[in-house]
Design a protein around this motif. Structure first.
Motif, PDB file in Angstrom:
ATOM      1  N   MET A  15       7.667  16.406  -0.478  1.00 14.45           N
ATOM      2  CA  MET A  15       8.950  15.851  -0.913  1.00 14.45           C
ATOM      3  C   MET A  15       9.235  14.571  -0.125  1.00 14.45           C
ATOM      4  SD  MET A  15      12.511  17.849  -1.031  1.00 14.45           S
ATOM      5  CE  MET A  15      13.909  17.136  -1.753  1.00 14.45           C
ATOM      6  N   ALA A  16       9.658  13.553  -0.810  1.00 14.60           N
ATOM      7  CA  ALA A  16       9.922  12.259  -0.184  1.00 14.60           C
ATOM      8  C   ALA A  16      11.230  12.301   0.601  1.00 14.60           C
ATOM      9  CB  ALA A  16       9.985  11.179  -1.251  1.00 14.60           C
ATOM     10  N   ASP A  17      11.203  11.735   1.790  1.00 12.99           N
ATOM     11  CA  ASP A  17      12.427  11.623   2.568  1.00 12.99           C
ATOM     12  C   ASP A  17      13.109  10.290   2.236  1.00 12.99           C
ATOM     13  OD1 ASP A  17      10.852   9.751   3.886  1.00 12.99           O
ATOM     14  OD2 ASP A  17      10.862  10.788   5.815  1.00 12.99           O
ATOM     15  N   ALA A  18      14.244  10.021   2.893  1.00 13.28           N
ATOM     16  CA  ALA A  18      14.986   8.785   2.615  1.00 13.28           C
ATOM     17  C   ALA A  18      14.136   7.548   2.890  1.00 13.28           C
ATOM     18  CB  ALA A  18      16.262   8.759   3.451  1.00 13.28           C
ATOM     19  N   PHE A  19      13.338   7.597   3.935  1.00 14.43           N
ATOM     20  CA  PHE A  19      12.480   6.461   4.262  1.00 14.43           C
ATOM     21  C   PHE A  19      11.501   6.184   3.125  1.00 14.43           C
ATOM     22  CE2 PHE A  19       8.564   4.679   6.028  1.00 14.43           C
ATOM     23  CZ  PHE A  19       9.061   3.522   6.624  1.00 14.43           C
ATOM     24  N   ASP A  20      10.839   7.221   2.602  1.00 12.42           N
ATOM     25  CA  ASP A  20       9.882   7.039   1.504  1.00 12.42           C
ATOM     26  C   ASP A  20      10.569   6.440   0.274  1.00 12.42           C
ATOM     27  OD1 ASP A  20       7.715   8.024   2.956  1.00 12.42           O
ATOM     28  OD2 ASP A  20       8.044  10.088   2.258  1.00 12.42           O
ATOM     29  N   ARG A  21      11.771   6.925  -0.042  1.00 13.54           N
ATOM     30  CA  ARG A  21      12.497   6.379  -1.198  1.00 13.54           C
ATOM     31  C   ARG A  21      12.853   4.917  -0.978  1.00 13.54           C
ATOM     32  NH1 ARG A  21      16.981  10.868  -2.078  1.00 13.54           N
ATOM     33  NH2 ARG A  21      16.943  10.618   0.156  1.00 13.54           N
ATOM     34  N   TRP A  22      13.288   4.581   0.249  1.00 12.53           N
ATOM     35  CA  TRP A  22      13.629   3.205   0.580  1.00 12.53           C
ATOM     36  C   TRP A  22      12.422   2.285   0.442  1.00 12.53           C
ATOM     37  CZ3 TRP A  22      16.656  -0.734   1.090  1.00 12.53           C
ATOM     38  CH2 TRP A  22      16.293  -1.813   1.883  1.00 12.53           C
ATOM     39  N   ILE A  23      11.288   2.692   1.030  1.00 13.74           N
ATOM     40  CA  ILE A  23      10.081   1.857   1.003  1.00 13.74           C
ATOM     41  C   ILE A  23       9.575   1.679  -0.432  1.00 13.74           C
ATOM     42  CG2 ILE A  23       7.649   1.771   1.711  1.00 13.74           C
ATOM     43  CD1 ILE A  23       9.695   0.921   3.900  1.00 13.74           C
ATOM     44  N   ALA A  24       9.607   2.757  -1.221  1.00  7.25           N
ATOM     45  CA  ALA A  24       9.178   2.650  -2.621  1.00  7.25           C
ATOM     46  C   ALA A  24      10.051   1.656  -3.374  1.00  7.25           C
ATOM     47  CB  ALA A  24       9.213   4.019  -3.299  1.00  7.25           C
ATOM     48  N   TRP A  25      11.328   1.671  -3.087  1.00  4.31           N
ATOM     49  CA  TRP A  25      12.257   0.747  -3.741  1.00  4.31           C
ATOM     50  C   TRP A  25      12.036  -0.681  -3.240  1.00  4.31           C
ATOM     51  CZ3 TRP A  25      16.218  -2.444  -2.041  1.00  4.31           C
ATOM     52  CH2 TRP A  25      17.063  -2.943  -3.041  1.00  4.31           C
ATOM     53  N   ALA A  26      11.987  -0.858  -1.923  1.00  3.62           N
ATOM     54  CA  ALA A  26      11.913  -2.190  -1.327  1.00  3.62           C
ATOM     55  C   ALA A  26      10.599  -2.907  -1.624  1.00  3.62           C
ATOM     56  CB  ALA A  26      12.119  -2.094   0.184  1.00  3.62           C
ATOM     57  N   ASN A  27       9.522  -2.169  -1.812  1.00  3.83           N
ATOM     58  CA  ASN A  27       8.211  -2.792  -2.007  1.00  3.83           C
ATOM     59  C   ASN A  27       7.918  -3.174  -3.450  1.00  3.83           C
ATOM     60  OD1 ASN A  27       7.499  -2.836   0.692  1.00  3.83           O
ATOM     61  ND2 ASN A  27       6.559  -0.819   0.621  1.00  3.83           N
ATOM     62  N   ASN A  28       8.810  -2.899  -4.357  1.00  2.00           N
ATOM     63  CA  ASN A  28       8.626  -3.295  -5.749  1.00  2.00           C
ATOM     64  C   ASN A  28       9.525  -4.484  -6.068  1.00  2.00           C
ATOM     65  OD1 ASN A  28       6.683  -1.457  -6.882  1.00  2.00           O
ATOM     66  ND2 ASN A  28       8.187   0.147  -6.541  1.00  2.00           N
ATOM     67  N   PRO A  29       9.083  -5.349  -6.963  1.00  3.23           N
ATOM     68  CA  PRO A  29       9.919  -6.504  -7.312  1.00  3.23           C
ATOM     69  C   PRO A  29      11.141  -6.068  -8.126  1.00  3.23           C
ATOM     70  CG  PRO A  29       7.928  -6.463  -8.661  1.00  3.23           C
ATOM     71  CD  PRO A  29       7.794  -5.352  -7.665  1.00  3.23           C
ATOM     72  N   PRO A  30      12.227  -6.845  -8.052  1.00  2.00           N
ATOM     73  CA  PRO A  30      13.400  -6.542  -8.875  1.00  2.00           C
ATOM     74  C   PRO A  30      12.993  -6.375 -10.340  1.00  2.00           C
ATOM     75  CG  PRO A  30      13.904  -8.298  -7.343  1.00  2.00           C
ATOM     76  CD  PRO A  30      12.419  -8.041  -7.236  1.00  2.00           C
ATOM     77  N   GLY A  31      13.602  -5.418 -10.996  1.00  3.11           N
ATOM     78  CA  GLY A  31      13.273  -5.119 -12.388  1.00  3.11           C
ATOM     79  C   GLY A  31      12.208  -4.049 -12.517  1.00  3.11           C
ATOM     80  N   GLN A  32      11.494  -3.775 -11.420  1.00  2.00           N
ATOM     81  CA  GLN A  32      10.462  -2.738 -11.434  1.00  2.00           C
ATOM     82  C   GLN A  32      10.697  -1.725 -10.319  1.00  2.00           C
ATOM     83  OE1 GLN A  32       6.591  -4.547 -11.327  1.00  2.00           O
ATOM     84  NE2 GLN A  32       7.026  -5.884 -13.044  1.00  2.00           N
ATOM     85  N   ARG A  33      11.908  -1.682  -9.813  1.00  2.00           N
ATOM     86  CA  ARG A  33      12.218  -0.788  -8.702  1.00  2.00           C
ATOM     87  C   ARG A  33      12.659   0.575  -9.230  1.00  2.00           C
ATOM     88  NH1 ARG A  33      15.393  -5.137  -4.859  1.00  2.00           N
ATOM     89  NH2 ARG A  33      13.506  -5.939  -3.906  1.00  2.00           N
ATOM     90  N   PRO A  34      12.185   1.647  -8.579  1.00  2.00           N
ATOM     91  CA  PRO A  34      12.692   2.971  -8.948  1.00  2.00           C
ATOM     92  C   PRO A  34      14.159   3.079  -8.516  1.00  2.00           C
ATOM     93  CG  PRO A  34      11.356   3.122  -6.957  1.00  2.00           C
ATOM     94  CD  PRO A  34      11.257   1.696  -7.460  1.00  2.00           C
ATOM     95  N   GLY A  35      14.886   4.006  -9.093  1.00  2.00           N
ATOM     96  CA  GLY A  35      16.279   4.194  -8.701  1.00  2.00           C
ATOM     97  C   GLY A  35      16.380   4.544  -7.227  1.00  2.00           C
ATOM     98  N   LEU A  36      17.404   4.029  -6.580  1.00  2.00           N
ATOM     99  CA  LEU A  36      17.656   4.322  -5.170  1.00  2.00           C
ATOM    100  C   LEU A  36      19.122   4.698  -5.045  1.00  2.00           C
ATOM    101  CD1 LEU A  36      16.453   4.249  -2.251  1.00  2.00           C
ATOM    102  CD2 LEU A  36      17.464   1.968  -2.066  1.00  2.00           C
ATOM    103  N   PRO A  37      19.413   5.902  -4.536  1.00  2.00           N
ATOM    104  CA  PRO A  37      20.824   6.290  -4.393  1.00  2.00           C
ATOM    105  C   PRO A  37      21.591   5.298  -3.523  1.00  2.00           C
ATOM    106  CG  PRO A  37      19.370   8.171  -4.022  1.00  2.00           C
ATOM    107  CD  PRO A  37      18.498   6.945  -4.089  1.00  2.00           C
ATOM    108  N   SER A  38      22.824   5.041  -3.894  1.00  2.00           N
ATOM    109  CA  SER A  38      23.633   4.071  -3.166  1.00  2.00           C
ATOM    110  C   SER A  38      23.844   4.491  -1.715  1.00  2.00           C
ATOM    111  CB  SER A  38      24.973   3.848  -3.861  1.00  2.00           C
ATOM    112  OG  SER A  38      25.696   5.045  -3.942  1.00  2.00           O
ATOM    113  N   ASP A  39      23.864   5.804  -1.449  1.00  2.00           N
ATOM    114  CA  ASP A  39      24.053   6.229  -0.065  1.00  2.00           C
ATOM    115  C   ASP A  39      22.848   5.856   0.800  1.00  2.00           C
ATOM    116  OD1 ASP A  39      22.648   8.247  -1.550  1.00  2.00           O
ATOM    117  OD2 ASP A  39      22.999   9.656   0.078  1.00  2.00           O
ATOM    118  N   VAL A  40      21.639   5.910   0.244  1.00  2.00           N
ATOM    119  CA  VAL A  40      20.442   5.503   0.986  1.00  2.00           C
ATOM    120  C   VAL A  40      20.485   3.994   1.213  1.00  2.00           C
ATOM    121  CG1 VAL A  40      17.918   5.342   0.955  1.00  2.00           C
ATOM    122  CG2 VAL A  40      19.038   7.443   0.175  1.00  2.00           C
ATOM    123  N   HIS A  41      20.793   3.241   0.169  1.00  2.00           N
ATOM    124  CA  HIS A  41      20.855   1.780   0.299  1.00  2.00           C
ATOM    125  C   HIS A  41      21.888   1.371   1.346  1.00  2.00           C
ATOM    126  CE1 HIS A  41      21.820  -2.405  -0.758  1.00  2.00           C
ATOM    127  NE2 HIS A  41      20.536  -2.478  -1.078  1.00  2.00           N
TER     128      HIS A  41
END
Length: 165
Positions: free
Chosen positions: A1-27
């Motif tokens: 199971m992905a932790d907050a760090f994994d979700r953040w990195i997955a989001w941050a490493n993709n270009p805008p428009g291709q980012r997976p959803g990231l909960p606002s609380d994590v952001h």
């Protein structure tokens, strides 16, 4: 199971428009960290847990800058200048009716859990940098705000804004 760090990195490493959803609380939690700390798993996960604890204990509020009224710029002190929400859900309900494209930013409340109002201090009253967590300081009571001002910004001003549930 992905932790907050994994979700953040997955989001941050993709270009805008291709980012997976990231909960606002994590952001919001990650953005409260210094830039170099945003790549540290332990610091990211600790920040997310710290924010979650603040939320559980009523020590955060969401701000929406409602800066313009029919072309006229509002200023701090105007009762409609900012909307303060008790939760992201309260903000979303308001946005559904009043500003579907609006965004609210989460801020920590100093001096205890939120009450019916919060007191706001701005170091720069003309700044509109609502997304910058250093833009505003929120307080749970007038006394907490005045105590902080005495130590940190003598002569500074605070404004009271009601909390929308």
């Amino acid at each position: 199971m992905a932790d907050a760090f994994d979700r953040w990195i997955a989001w941050a490493n993709n270009p805008p428009g291709q980012r997976p959803g990231l909960p606002s609380d994590v952001h919001a939690s990650v953005m409260s960290l210094d830039e170099e700390d945003r790549t540290d798993r332990q610091k990211v996960n600790a920040a997310v847990e710290h924010r979650a604890e603040l939320r559980r204990t009523g020590r955060t509020a969401w701000l929406y800058l409602n800066d313009f009224d029919r072309g006229t710029q509002r200023t701090i002190g105007d009762p409609e200048w900012v909307k303060v929400f008790a939760s992201a859900e309260a903000a979303d309900r308001w946005f559904d009716q009043h500003d579907p494209e609006g965004v609210a930013w989460e801020y920590e409340i100093e001096g205890g859990p939120r009450q019916a109002s919060v007191w706001i201090f701005l170091a720069d009253e003309v700044s509109r940098a609502v997304g910058d967590l250093a833009w505003a300081k929120l307080f749970a009571s007038r006394q907490a705000a005045e105590n902080w001002l005495e130590q940190n910004a003598p002569g500074g001003k605070i404004w009271e804004y009601p909390l929308e549930e």
